[in-house]
Scaffold this active site. Structure first.
Site, PDB file in Angstrom:
ATOM      1  N   SER A 252       4.233  -5.649   9.601  1.00 15.58           N
ATOM      2  CA  SER A 252       3.658  -5.028   8.923  1.00 15.58           C
ATOM      3  C   SER A 252       4.523  -3.301   9.712  1.00 15.58           C
ATOM      4  CB  SER A 252       2.617  -4.662   8.207  1.00 15.58           C
ATOM      5  OG  SER A 252       1.482  -4.076   9.723  1.00 15.58           O
ATOM      6  N   LYS A 253       4.211  -2.734   8.571  1.00 13.23           N
ATOM      7  CA  LYS A 253       4.942  -1.452   9.437  1.00 13.23           C
ATOM      8  C   LYS A 253       4.313  -0.594  10.272  1.00 13.23           C
ATOM      9  CE  LYS A 253       4.224   1.622   4.981  1.00 13.23           C
ATOM     10  NZ  LYS A 253       4.982   2.406   3.891  1.00 13.23           N
ATOM     11  N   ARG A 254       2.910  -0.828   9.785  1.00 13.55           N
ATOM     12  CA  ARG A 254       1.998  -0.495  11.160  1.00 13.55           C
ATOM     13  C   ARG A 254       2.491  -0.303  12.683  1.00 13.55           C
ATOM     14  NH1 ARG A 254      -4.084   0.729   9.376  1.00 13.55           N
ATOM     15  NH2 ARG A 254      -3.209   2.754   8.173  1.00 13.55           N
TER      16      ARG A 254
END
Ligand code: GLU
Length: 503
Positions: A252-254
């Site tokens: 995820s872009k987190r």
């Protein structure tokens, strides 16, 4: 039988590396069987789909080098390939299901559904539609239609027993029908949901194999039932394992840059990215690490995909890219790629306004442009040490900004400014305290073009990657610290939202 596969992205955000990964396996499978690879845009979610996202997805997939034989841009015999242009097709199919008694009109209001859900949850049950409109008499339905009451169309689902799904990689999967909701197929606005549009299109586009991410397994019973209702043969299902961050969580872009365009902007070769994605759960029979798309297609056998969650590791991708740069390109090709990446006319046109006002001789340019060319600016914790901020405040600024920027849909100067302002307000800091932290994080320098301009030129993923790097330099945030920050961030967002509502 001609093998036909498809990639069916929803244009609701950045072009995700996960989309390139699924596209690659669909492509390889189709081509290994002399088949056809289709691209279909699934934009039935009108609220979240944007033309800009569709453009970015097409551009990014084109850049990877994967070529589709049919699609919205190249046409083909089964078009249109954009679901928003096929509404009448889905309506006709939904009507057919209603006529045959496989689906029913549901007039329940949002409030009724909320009450239903709450009551079920209070009774410890899994919330699902309880079927009250499935039993309405024909007379009642006609009456409500005559008074133009809004309705959705839901599919009927068996109440008891199990649904058996066959997955090519996973074998039989059993899902009890009690876990499957009476899915909405057509919304009140007459547009289809993903499930109806997906099944109808896979059939009408003659898709023979549905190869997609494992997150879609729970949808498979509904799809299988729809195929049965329509009396169609179902394509073979093959759910690929999801890509994971090095800590095993879902990519995820987190935690990682996930936009395909990030990899282009950072100077990765598309061949190396595809090569790396080809090694996610799959490998060449002789374990060769570096291979081309054609080589992959020649050796491809989907039954050799292993289901353990493949780890998408930036350092490994970087290493592989290095292998490509060291030995796979001719000198001419190398120079051309390098120029296209960072020394193109369009790049210089873009940065010209920032250079014109600043430099006296061209040799001054490198200094100003360095933050745009380099992978990660180098600086130590001292560079983030500003007298009026303690290290926790610096960490909070960076973490809040990373989170805030994740929600920016249209990446432009105004949105970046608003996000930085939000962080200042949320932490009770002045802009002149927040800005130097952002400036150093993005540029790594004492003097550079403005942080706002840098963020716009770097794009969303590179900006966030730099902020994450700065956060590491500032010592990182402990698990406990993160919990605390998450809470105060959520409070700040709620606060801003309620102010927004008050206006
Ligand atoms: N539109 C879906 C997506 O965004 C496609 C899922 C499927 O392949 O069925 O991933």
């Amino acid at each position: 039988m001609t093998v036909r596969t498809r990639i069916a992205p929803s244009p609701t955000g950045d072009p995700h590396v996960g989309t390139a990964y699924i596209a690659l396996f669909n492509y390889a499978f189709a081509k290994a069987h002399g088949g056809t690879f289709v691209l279909r845009i699934e934009d039935t979610d009108q609220a979240r789909s944007t033309a800009a996202s569709e453009q970015a997805i097409l551009e990014a997939l084109r850049w990877t080098g994967l070529q589709w034989d049919e699609g919205p841009d190249v046409g083909g015999p089964h078009g249109p390939y954009r679901q928003s242009e096929r509404a009448s097709v889905y309506q006709a199919h939904a009507a057919r299901l209603v006529e045959q008694g496989h689906a029913f009109r549901c007039f329940c209001s949002a409030d009724t559904l909320t009450e239903m859900r709450q009551a079920q949850m209070a009774a410890g049950q899994t919330p699902r539609y309880d079927g009250r409109c499935a039993a309405l008499s024909e007379a009642t339905v006609s009456e409500r239609l005559a008074s133009s009451d809004p309705y959705v169309i839901r599919m009927r689902v068996p109440e008891t027993g199990d649904c058996m799904i066959h997955d090519r990689l996973r074998g039989e999967i059993t899902i009890p029908w009690s876990q499957v909701d009476m899915q909405v197929l057509q919304k009140t606005d007459g547009l289809p949901t993903y499930h109806l549009a997906n099944v109808v299109d896979d059939h009408l586009m003659a898709i023979t194999h549905v190869i997609r991410g494992e997150e879609w397994i729970p949808s498979a019973p509904k799809h299988q039932l729809l195929y049965q209702y329509f009396g169609w043969e179902m394509p073979e299902l093959c759910h690929l394992p999801l890509l994971r961050n090095p800590d095993q969580s879902k990519l995820s872009k987190r935690k990682n840059p996930t936009s395909i365009l990030f990899y282009r902007e950072q100077g990765f070769l598309p061949e190396a990215l595809l090569n790396y994605l080809g090694r996610m759960g799959w490998s060449m029979p002789d374990e060769t690490e570096r291979f081309t798309l054609d080589e992959m297609v020649k050796a491809f056998n989907i039954d050799r995909v292993s289901l353990g969650g493949p780890i998408f590791d930036l350092d490994k991708l970087r290493w592989l890219n290095g292998q490509w740069l060291k030995s796979a390109l001719s000198d001419e090709d190398y120079v051309e790629r390098l120029m296209t990446w960072g020394f193109s006319e369009s790049f210089f046109h873009q940065v010209l306004p920032h250079l014109k006002t600043r430099i006296d001789v061209f040799s001054d340019a490198a200094n100003w442009l360095m933050p745009l060319w380099e992978q990660t600016p180098e600086f130590g914790p001292d560079a983030l040490d500003f007298a009026d901020l303690d290290v926790e405040a610096v960490q909070s600024i960076l973490q809040f900004l990373i989170w805030r920027l994740e929600s920016v849909v249209v990446w432009d100067r105004e949105q970046v400014e608003l996000s930085i302002q939000f962080v200042g307000d949320a932490l009770g800091l002045k802009l002149k305290q927040v800005m130097p932290i952002v400036f150093v994080s993005l540029s790594g320098k004492q003097r550079a073009i403005s942080a706002f301009d840098l963020a716009v030129l770097l794009g969303a993923d590179r900006t966030r990657a730099r902020l994450r790097h700065a956060l590491d330099v500032a010592g990182g945030v402990s698990k406990k610290g993160l919990k605390r920050l998450e809470k105060s961030y959520a409070d700040a967002v709620a606060n801003i939202d309620s102010q927004g509502e008050a206006h």
